[in-house]
Design an enzyme around this catalytic site. Structure first.
Site, PDB file in Angstrom:
ATOM      1  N   CYS A 262      -6.319  -1.935   0.541  1.00 29.34           N
ATOM      2  CA  CYS A 262      -5.330  -2.221   1.681  1.00 29.34           C
ATOM      3  C   CYS A 262      -6.157  -2.899   2.770  1.00 29.34           C
ATOM      4  CB  CYS A 262      -4.492  -1.136   1.938  1.00 29.34           C
ATOM      5  SG  CYS A 262      -3.458  -1.449   3.389  1.00 29.34           S
TER       6      CYS A 262
ATOM      7  N   CYS B 272       0.719  -1.419   0.067  1.00 30.84           N
ATOM      8  CA  CYS B 272       0.047  -0.046   0.115  1.00 30.84           C
ATOM      9  C   CYS B 272       0.799   1.229   0.026  1.00 30.84           C
ATOM     10  CB  CYS B 272      -0.913   0.021   1.207  1.00 30.84           C
ATOM     11  SG  CYS B 272      -1.926   1.491   1.488  1.00 30.84           S
TER      12      CYS B 272
ATOM     13  N   CYS C 184      -5.267  -0.319   6.413  1.00 28.17           N
ATOM     14  CA  CYS C 184      -5.492   1.304   6.359  1.00 28.17           C
ATOM     15  C   CYS C 184      -6.861   1.524   5.635  1.00 28.17           C
ATOM     16  CB  CYS C 184      -4.391   2.082   5.955  1.00 28.17           C
ATOM     17  SG  CYS C 184      -4.153   2.271   4.302  1.00 28.17           S
TER      18      CYS C 184
ATOM     19  N   CYS D 207       0.237   3.283   3.755  1.00 27.55           N
ATOM     20  CA  CYS D 207       0.849   2.784   4.957  1.00 27.55           C
ATOM     21  C   CYS D 207       1.631   1.626   4.895  1.00 27.55           C
ATOM     22  CB  CYS D 207      -0.479   2.243   5.803  1.00 27.55           C
ATOM     23  SG  CYS D 207      -1.184   0.659   5.190  1.00 27.55           S
TER      24      CYS D 207
ATOM     25  N   ASP E 236      21.353   1.149 -16.781  1.00 25.00           N
ATOM     26  CA  ASP E 236      21.299  -0.002 -15.943  1.00 25.00           C
ATOM     27  C   ASP E 236      20.377  -0.943 -16.738  1.00 25.00           C
ATOM     28  OD1 ASP E 236      20.818  -1.959 -14.047  1.00 25.00           O
ATOM     29  OD2 ASP E 236      19.572  -0.368 -12.605  1.00 25.00           O
TER      30      ASP E 236
END
Length: 412
Positions: free
Chosen positions: A217, A201, A220, A204, A338
């Protein structure tokens, strides 16, 4: 807002003139479009130039990890139904390129602006947009771009309290979290194939639950908002529940999703969905993407894929096996140096396709394909790869600078 008074000071006019002259010199020297260098010079001479150029326009900003160039084109076509448009259609999406594009559109009513994710908050401050479209956020160029949650946080802080109407993808938790700080959001159910950047999430850090197409979630209560627009098969559903057919020459589910978001944006500017979607049919290719070109007696379809989410969408639209596939990967400055992202791409989806590998980092890609148990050949260049393929259609998938290299080679 749009009007006809001249917003440009003498200094701004000088900056525009100098920028155009530098851009023309850059083009004459064969160094590309010149839009970025021209914009840099203009902004040096007048740092407020972008704001001045935008103040007579109704602007829409488009930002995302994937699909922003195409969506910018689709929105621009739709808004032309309501007046002249200026747009950075070739994808120069940082402040210098945007300034260059707007400097060329003195008669325009609308500005349709693609914005690099990192620059969204600043460009929004300068252009005071009427609308901002947020499509998706996923991992990209880890050596250059911020980690995705940091980007979402930048968006969230930068757009907090914005007067713009935010048109946001309800299916991407990072986008929803970023847009939720804004008072005026239109949610679009545009779908999301790539989910690997949103298992935790963003609010949170709890574990996201993903039953079916929903998400929330468990810790939360942060959850998917109810969309008012939706992609449904080959149709866009508007807030009244009417289904409008999508007419596109561009392939794949991702472009239908782009069309759904574009229709929602067009409606903010008063263009009805039917008109917007019919106009989008004009777009055949976007800066060479999806073009089919003849080369060495074969038909090459050129596809751009710059990061794992983009490759996943691209694999979903290629012709079935045994259509040959040429893959090309570079790791130059514009790509990100990269190549670890290759390990996030599910190359088992290419099983059954004959594969040829080219590009600066062909050996990195070869190792990845070996681990994915794919049959492939490493080739010196595009010409050799094409000659190994039978006559007919070839799907060519490349990342950013590799794509530009390919376009130059095939004369596109």
């Amino acid at each position: 807002m749009a009007g006809n008074s001249d917003p440009l000071t003498p200094r701004a006019k000088l900056a525009v003139t100098a920028g155009k002259a530098v851009a023309a010199a850059s083009r004459a020297a064969g160094r590309g479009s010149g839009s970025v260098i021209g914009g840099r010079v203009a902004l040096k001479l007048d740092p407020d130039l972008l704001a001045r150029l935008a103040q007579n326009l109704d602007c829409v900003l488009v930002s995302a990890t994937n699909g922003k160039t195409t969506t910018t084109r689709l929105i621009a076509e739709a808004l032309r139904a309501a007046g002249p448009v200026v747009s950075n259609a070739l994808g120069a999406n940082m402040p210098a390129g945007i300034t260059s594009a707007l400097a060329g559109g003195s008669e325009a009513k609308f500005g349709v602006i693609e914005v690099d994710e990192k620059y969204l908050a600043g460009v929004a401050r300068d252009t005071d947009p009427k609308c901002i479209a947020l499509l998706n956020l996923s991992r990209d160029q880890l050596d250059r771009a911020a980690e995705t949650r940091m980007l979402a946080e930048n968006w969230r802080e930068g757009l907090a309290g914005s007067k713009a109407v935010i048109v946001a993808n309800a299916d991407d938790p990072l986008v929803v979290w970023a847009a939720s700080s804004s008072p005026n959001v239109i949610w679009v159910a545009a779908g999301q194939m790539w989910k690997d950047d949103a298992w935790s999430c963003p609010s949170c850090g709890g574990v996201m639950q993903r039953p079916g197409d929903d998400w929330f979630c468990g810790e939360c209560g942060f959850r998917r908002p109810t969309p008012s627009w939706a992609l449904s098969g080959d149709h866009v559903l508007d807030p009244h529940g009417s289904a409008w057919p999508i007419h596109l020459q561009l392939p794949g589910r991702a472009n239908k999703a782009n069309a759904a978001s574009s229709a929602a944006v067009a409606a903010v500017f008063g263009v009805p969905p039917q008109v917007a979607l019919e106009r989008m049919y004009q777009v055949q290719a976007v800066a060479g993407r999806y073009d089919v070109v003849q080369f060495e007696g074969r038909d090459l379809r050129l596809l751009l894929a710059k990061n794992p989410a983009g490759w996943l969408e691209t694999f979903s639209l290629i012709d079935p096996p045994p259509t040959p596939v040429i893959l090309s990967v570079n790791a130059r400055g514009a790509d990100g140096t990269d190549t670890s992202w290759l390990w996030d791409v599910d190359y088992t989806r290419l099983t059954g396709h004959p594969i040829c590998v080219v590009g600066d980092r062909k050996l990195d890609l070869a190792v990845r394909l070996e681990v994915a148990n794919q049959q492939f050949q490493v080739c010196e260049n595009l010409d050799q790869a094409v000659q190994l393929c039978p006559p007919g259609r070839i799907e060519v998938i490349a990342n950013y600078t590799a794509f530009q290299d390919l376009r130059r080679r095939v004369g596109n």
